[in-house]
Design a protein around this motif. Sequence first.
Motif, PDB file in Angstrom:
ATOM      1  N   VAL A   1       0.965  -1.488  -0.244  1.00 15.54           N
ATOM      2  CA  VAL A   1      -0.166  -0.201   0.029  1.00 15.54           C
ATOM      3  C   VAL A   1       0.790   1.422   0.155  1.00 15.54           C
ATOM      4  O   VAL A   1       1.905   1.232   1.127  1.00 15.54           O
ATOM      5  CB  VAL A   1      -0.904  -0.069   1.515  1.00 15.54           C
ATOM      6  CG1 VAL A   1      -1.944   1.286   1.393  1.00 15.54           C
ATOM      7  CG2 VAL A   1      -1.930  -1.334   1.865  1.00 15.54           C
ATOM      8  N   PRO A   2       0.830   2.093  -0.814  1.00 15.59           N
ATOM      9  CA  PRO A   2       1.601   3.301  -1.338  1.00 15.59           C
ATOM     10  C   PRO A   2       0.814   3.916   0.240  1.00 15.59           C
ATOM     11  O   PRO A   2      -0.147   4.648   0.541  1.00 15.59           O
ATOM     12  CB  PRO A   2       1.432   3.833  -2.120  1.00 15.59           C
ATOM     13  CG  PRO A   2       0.389   3.293  -2.456  1.00 15.59           C
ATOM     14  CD  PRO A   2      -0.497   1.965  -1.327  1.00 15.59           C
TER      15      PRO A   2
ATOM     16  N   TYR B   1      -2.464   8.414   1.853  1.00 21.31           N
ATOM     17  CA  TYR B   1      -2.168   7.583   0.825  1.00 21.31           C
ATOM     18  C   TYR B   1      -1.809   8.254  -0.792  1.00 21.31           C
ATOM     19  O   TYR B   1      -2.299   9.148  -1.125  1.00 21.31           O
ATOM     20  CB  TYR B   1      -3.892   6.951   0.336  1.00 21.31           C
ATOM     21  CG  TYR B   1      -3.516   5.778  -0.752  1.00 21.31           C
ATOM     22  CD1 TYR B   1      -3.276   5.076  -0.561  1.00 21.31           C
ATOM     23  CD2 TYR B   1      -4.008   5.838  -2.240  1.00 21.31           C
ATOM     24  CE1 TYR B   1      -3.140   3.793  -1.589  1.00 21.31           C
ATOM     25  CE2 TYR B   1      -4.582   5.637  -3.138  1.00 21.31           C
ATOM     26  CZ  TYR B   1      -3.559   4.039  -2.915  1.00 21.31           C
ATOM     27  OH  TYR B   1      -4.055   3.470  -4.541  1.00 21.31           O
ATOM     28  N   THR B   2      -0.876   8.168  -1.358  1.00 18.60           N
ATOM     29  CA  THR B   2       0.143   8.276  -2.225  1.00 18.60           C
ATOM     30  C   THR B   2      -0.070   7.763  -3.637  1.00 18.60           C
ATOM     31  O   THR B   2       0.415   7.506  -4.874  1.00 18.60           O
ATOM     32  CB  THR B   2       1.218   7.918  -2.184  1.00 18.60           C
ATOM     33  OG1 THR B   2       2.065   7.090  -1.868  1.00 18.60           O
ATOM     34  CG2 THR B   2       1.566   9.582  -1.137  1.00 18.60           C
ATOM     35  N   GLY B   3      -1.205   6.647  -3.538  1.00 20.52           N
ATOM     36  CA  GLY B   3      -1.224   5.768  -5.004  1.00 20.52           C
ATOM     37  C   GLY B   3      -1.705   5.871  -5.993  1.00 20.52           C
ATOM     38  O   GLY B   3      -2.454   5.080  -6.912  1.00 20.52           O
ATOM     39  N   SER B   4      -2.864   7.488  -6.462  1.00 22.25           N
ATOM     40  CA  SER B   4      -3.915   7.381  -6.461  1.00 22.25           C
ATOM     41  C   SER B   4      -3.482   9.141  -7.247  1.00 22.25           C
ATOM     42  O   SER B   4      -3.232   9.800  -6.578  1.00 22.25           O
ATOM     43  CB  SER B   4      -5.126   7.752  -5.864  1.00 22.25           C
ATOM     44  OG  SER B   4      -5.896   8.637  -7.327  1.00 22.25           O
ATOM     45  N   THR B   5      -3.604   9.238  -8.521  1.00 18.88           N
ATOM     46  CA  THR B   5      -3.285  11.060  -8.723  1.00 18.88           C
ATOM     47  C   THR B   5      -5.091  11.345  -9.372  1.00 18.88           C
ATOM     48  O   THR B   5      -5.389  12.531  -9.345  1.00 18.88           O
ATOM     49  CB  THR B   5      -2.815  10.993 -10.236  1.00 18.88           C
ATOM     50  OG1 THR B   5      -3.690   9.796 -11.805  1.00 18.88           O
ATOM     51  CG2 THR B   5      -0.744   9.998 -10.656  1.00 18.88           C
ATOM     52  N   ASP B   6      -5.872  10.374  -9.522  1.00 16.53           N
ATOM     53  CA  ASP B   6      -7.300  11.262  -9.197  1.00 16.53           C
ATOM     54  C   ASP B   6      -7.504  11.695  -7.600  1.00 16.53           C
ATOM     55  O   ASP B   6      -8.619  12.585  -7.992  1.00 16.53           O
ATOM     56  CB  ASP B   6      -7.881   9.977  -9.891  1.00 16.53           C
ATOM     57  CG  ASP B   6      -7.838   9.515 -10.800  1.00 16.53           C
ATOM     58  OD1 ASP B   6      -7.276  10.660 -11.719  1.00 16.53           O
ATOM     59  OD2 ASP B   6      -7.685   8.576 -11.435  1.00 16.53           O
ATOM     60  N   PHE B   7      -7.470  11.255  -6.919  1.00 16.92           N
ATOM     61  CA  PHE B   7      -7.822  11.886  -5.635  1.00 16.92           C
ATOM     62  C   PHE B   7      -6.983  12.026  -4.336  1.00 16.92           C
ATOM     63  O   PHE B   7      -5.366  11.075  -4.575  1.00 16.92           O
ATOM     64  CB  PHE B   7      -8.684  10.989  -4.933  1.00 16.92           C
ATOM     65  CG  PHE B   7      -8.522   9.609  -4.212  1.00 16.92           C
ATOM     66  CD1 PHE B   7      -8.292   9.220  -2.972  1.00 16.92           C
ATOM     67  CD2 PHE B   7      -8.505   8.585  -5.819  1.00 16.92           C
ATOM     68  CE1 PHE B   7      -7.751   7.824  -3.072  1.00 16.92           C
ATOM     69  CE2 PHE B   7      -8.684   7.571  -4.713  1.00 16.92           C
ATOM     70  CZ  PHE B   7      -7.822   6.966  -4.228  1.00 16.92           C
ATOM     71  N   GLU B   8      -6.439  12.357  -2.843  1.00 12.07           N
ATOM     72  CA  GLU B   8      -5.707  12.499  -1.976  1.00 12.07           C
ATOM     73  C   GLU B   8      -6.326  12.071  -0.621  1.00 12.07           C
ATOM     74  O   GLU B   8      -7.282  12.656  -0.870  1.00 12.07           O
ATOM     75  CB  GLU B   8      -5.568  13.671  -2.348  1.00 12.07           C
ATOM     76  CG  GLU B   8      -4.573  14.065  -1.321  1.00 12.07           C
ATOM     77  CD  GLU B   8      -3.790  15.308  -1.296  1.00 12.07           C
ATOM     78  OE1 GLU B   8      -3.073  16.171   0.049  1.00 12.07           O
ATOM     79  OE2 GLU B   8      -3.660  16.018  -2.430  1.00 12.07           O
TER      80      GLU B   8
END
Length: 82
Positions: A10-11, A43-50
């Motif tokens: 999990v990033p 969580y750093t695994g998405s460019t669509d949400f934070e």
Amino acid sequence: MWENVHSQKVPVGLSIGYGLTSFPDVVMNNGGVSNFFTSRIGYTGSTDFELGVSFNLYDVYLESAQEKAIVSNLQLILKFYF
């Protein structure tokens, strides 16, 4: 014993910081200073949400009480980018 456990990656990001300011609107008196500490995990695994949690702690001199007060702030961060 642990051979059958599937590992999941999990990033997650962690940041910590410190600041010192003498800005009168933050310090609430002239000539004083205020320290502030900040930490965040997210969580750093998405460019669509934070998604994350932030905790801030700072001291400020209260002129009315003639002493420094410790102020804390806990935030849940949820941002969607579109």
